[in-house]
Design a protein around this motif. Sequence first.
Motif, PDB file in Angstrom:
ATOM      1  N   VAL A 186       0.837  -1.198   0.000  1.00 25.64           N
ATOM      2  CA  VAL A 186       0.000   0.000   0.000  1.00 25.64           C
ATOM      3  C   VAL A 186       0.869   1.244   0.000  1.00 25.64           C
ATOM      4  O   VAL A 186       1.989   1.244   0.493  1.00 25.64           O
ATOM      5  CB  VAL A 186      -0.937   0.047   1.235  1.00 25.64           C
ATOM      6  CG1 VAL A 186      -2.059  -0.951   1.087  1.00 25.64           C
ATOM      7  CG2 VAL A 186      -0.166  -0.187   2.510  1.00 25.64           C
ATOM      8  N   SER A 220     -13.270  -4.908  11.895  1.00 24.17           N
ATOM      9  CA  SER A 220     -12.059  -5.647  11.513  1.00 24.17           C
ATOM     10  C   SER A 220     -12.097  -7.087  12.017  1.00 24.17           C
ATOM     11  O   SER A 220     -11.322  -7.925  11.556  1.00 24.17           O
ATOM     12  CB  SER A 220     -10.805  -4.952  12.067  1.00 24.17           C
ATOM     13  OG  SER A 220     -10.681  -3.649  11.532  1.00 24.17           O
ATOM     14  N   GLU A 245      -7.599  -9.704   6.094  1.00 17.44           N
ATOM     15  CA  GLU A 245      -6.542  -9.500   5.107  1.00 17.44           C
ATOM     16  C   GLU A 245      -5.666  -8.314   5.525  1.00 17.44           C
ATOM     17  O   GLU A 245      -6.182  -7.255   5.881  1.00 17.44           O
ATOM     18  CB  GLU A 245      -7.156  -9.234   3.728  1.00 17.44           C
ATOM     19  CG  GLU A 245      -6.117  -9.278   2.601  1.00 17.44           C
ATOM     20  CD  GLU A 245      -6.735  -8.966   1.232  1.00 17.44           C
ATOM     21  OE1 GLU A 245      -5.969  -8.854   0.263  1.00 17.44           O
ATOM     22  OE2 GLU A 245      -7.965  -8.819   1.148  1.00 17.44           O
ATOM     23  N   LEU A 268      -2.718  -5.737   4.300  1.00 20.39           N
ATOM     24  CA  LEU A 268      -2.017  -5.272   3.103  1.00 20.39           C
ATOM     25  C   LEU A 268      -0.667  -4.628   3.425  1.00 20.39           C
ATOM     26  O   LEU A 268       0.227  -4.587   2.590  1.00 20.39           O
ATOM     27  CB  LEU A 268      -2.892  -4.273   2.336  1.00 20.39           C
ATOM     28  CG  LEU A 268      -4.188  -4.849   1.749  1.00 20.39           C
ATOM     29  CD1 LEU A 268      -4.954  -3.771   1.007  1.00 20.39           C
ATOM     30  CD2 LEU A 268      -3.876  -6.021   0.822  1.00 20.39           C
ATOM     31  N   GLY A 307      -5.784  -2.727   5.945  1.00 23.26           N
ATOM     32  CA  GLY A 307      -6.540  -3.784   5.271  1.00 23.26           C
ATOM     33  C   GLY A 307      -7.144  -3.222   3.991  1.00 23.26           C
ATOM     34  O   GLY A 307      -6.867  -2.077   3.633  1.00 23.26           O
ATOM     35  N   PRO A 308      -7.960  -4.021   3.318  1.00 25.55           N
ATOM     36  CA  PRO A 308      -8.544  -3.587   2.044  1.00 25.55           C
ATOM     37  C   PRO A 308      -9.406  -2.328   2.192  1.00 25.55           C
ATOM     38  O   PRO A 308      -9.531  -1.540   1.257  1.00 25.55           O
ATOM     39  CB  PRO A 308      -9.414  -4.786   1.622  1.00 25.55           C
ATOM     40  CG  PRO A 308      -8.947  -5.940   2.446  1.00 25.55           C
ATOM     41  CD  PRO A 308      -8.379  -5.380   3.696  1.00 25.55           C
ATOM     42  N   GLU A 309      -9.988  -2.119   3.373  1.00 26.70           N
ATOM     43  CA  GLU A 309     -10.888  -0.976   3.577  1.00 26.70           C
ATOM     44  C   GLU A 309     -10.175   0.235   4.177  1.00 26.70           C
ATOM     45  O   GLU A 309     -10.824   1.195   4.581  1.00 26.70           O
ATOM     46  CB  GLU A 309     -12.034  -1.366   4.531  1.00 26.70           C
ATOM     47  CG  GLU A 309     -12.698  -2.695   4.259  1.00 26.70           C
ATOM     48  CD  GLU A 309     -13.585  -2.638   3.026  1.00 26.70           C
ATOM     49  OE1 GLU A 309     -14.237  -1.602   2.832  1.00 26.70           O
ATOM     50  OE2 GLU A 309     -13.580  -3.612   2.254  1.00 26.70           O
TER      51      GLU A 309
END
Lengths: 253, 253
Positions: free
Chosen positions: A242, B150, B177, B179, B215-217
């Motif tokens: 990221v 989460s 997940e 990142l 995370g993805p969000e």
Amino acid sequence: MGTTQLESVPEPKYWHLKTVLSEALDQDFAVGEVLPNERELAARFGVARATLRQALEQLELEGRLQRRRGVGTTVAPPRVGVDVGTARHSWPGEAGDGWQPVDATEAPAPTAVARILGLTASDQVHVVRRTRVTHGQPVAAELLYVPGTSVPGLSGIDAPAGPARARAVLRELQRAELLGQDRAVELGSARADDAKELDRLPGAPVLLVTTRYFGPEGTAAVSVATYRADTCRLTFGASGDVEIHEDAPARAS
Amino acid sequence: MGTTQLESVPEPKYWHLKTVLSEALDQDFAVGEVLPNERELAARFGVARATLRQALEQLELEGRLQRRRGVGTTVAPPRVGVDVGTARHSWPGEAGDGWQPVDATEAPAPTAVARILGLTASDQVHVVRRTRVTHGQPVAAELLYVPGTSVPGLSGIDAPAGPARARAVLRELQRAELLGQDRAVELGSARADDAKELDRLPGAPVLLVTTRYFGPEGTAAVSVATYRADTCRLTFGASGDVEIHEDAPARAS
């Protein structure tokens, strides 16, 4: 700023005072504003000067207040995030790394540095001094120790001293093979020379960042950078896939 | 330890005294040894108590001395390198990460943390408290803030409190997940609860490490870890293709 009397509170007085002062800073003071003097503050909050001073010291440690020579105690701006851990590995002195070369001399390294470099206390090394300026403020002073064997192509004649000499050492360093680097961060107190450069009082708390640069033969250079602990938050870039662009808030308590 | 009189030295007295004391610590004292009391030391070096205290404070900042409740001022062992920046990215709570879960509660996050997590000041999050112990010594206390989103699979019933609850939150976190992560290090002062856990006095200088987990969000969890600044040197692992095993010396000045 209120006139809360703290005499009757059971917890340590300076601790409670710190919380009260911290709220007052948020609500009643602007960044850069000079606080009333200690006598006035102590009277306002109904505490002894010693208690007040303890609370002010705490707030200074937490980066809420700054004490400056000839100015007094002012409300500190939020700490600035200064990137320290770069993911790509590069030698110091790469274009755009944010550091200004100041000088270079030859001298023995301090004992601890000499040990890392595998040298004796009397071996001479190149000592490059650099400063780092962010938003017009000096944030760090660095001493970079480079053994002669790491810069074999360096000639002594064309730039004997000053920033030009520092640049010559850094330029030679770029030619050497760099295998990796690691860092350690610890608390220290500002040496007189660093303090002057960083516009701090000698002995002020600082963050010491020691970086070891590894070449094929072992440790090829050691940097000891002194960061202002009052104005800086050292950031270590994102790992993973990221990209983070926003600035993390300074305080989490 | 000598009986050097410092009255005639032109530089700041406490600064020179610090150097003299530092040499005395190297030569005449063993690690863990209790220093004579302030009155005796001040007399021995021919300085005022205030000057002595300034010098002792400097040496404490530099990690040479430790002040402990009920013990007095002792000669500090070299600082311990504590690995903070791990190259691989993993959630907190992975097996063997060196942290002990202590407790977990639900509470609003502090303002700065709530902002990072994109929450309002009144939103409840899971607050996991952990401690890190190295060589039998507590070196850090952590508060890990995890929004309910989460850890969607977390159930409230089987482990309502204590270390079991903390482990349940951490276990659920492993399923999310991850990142990437980033870190910031800054100077702080020990809150009363952390101070107790770290065997320090409230307000003692500490190193605050704030880690954001992505995370993805967006930011999925935030850790605020309070490291003892007197005994710890935070190390950030080697980047590049070298493996470093030896321990870097603590002091480079």
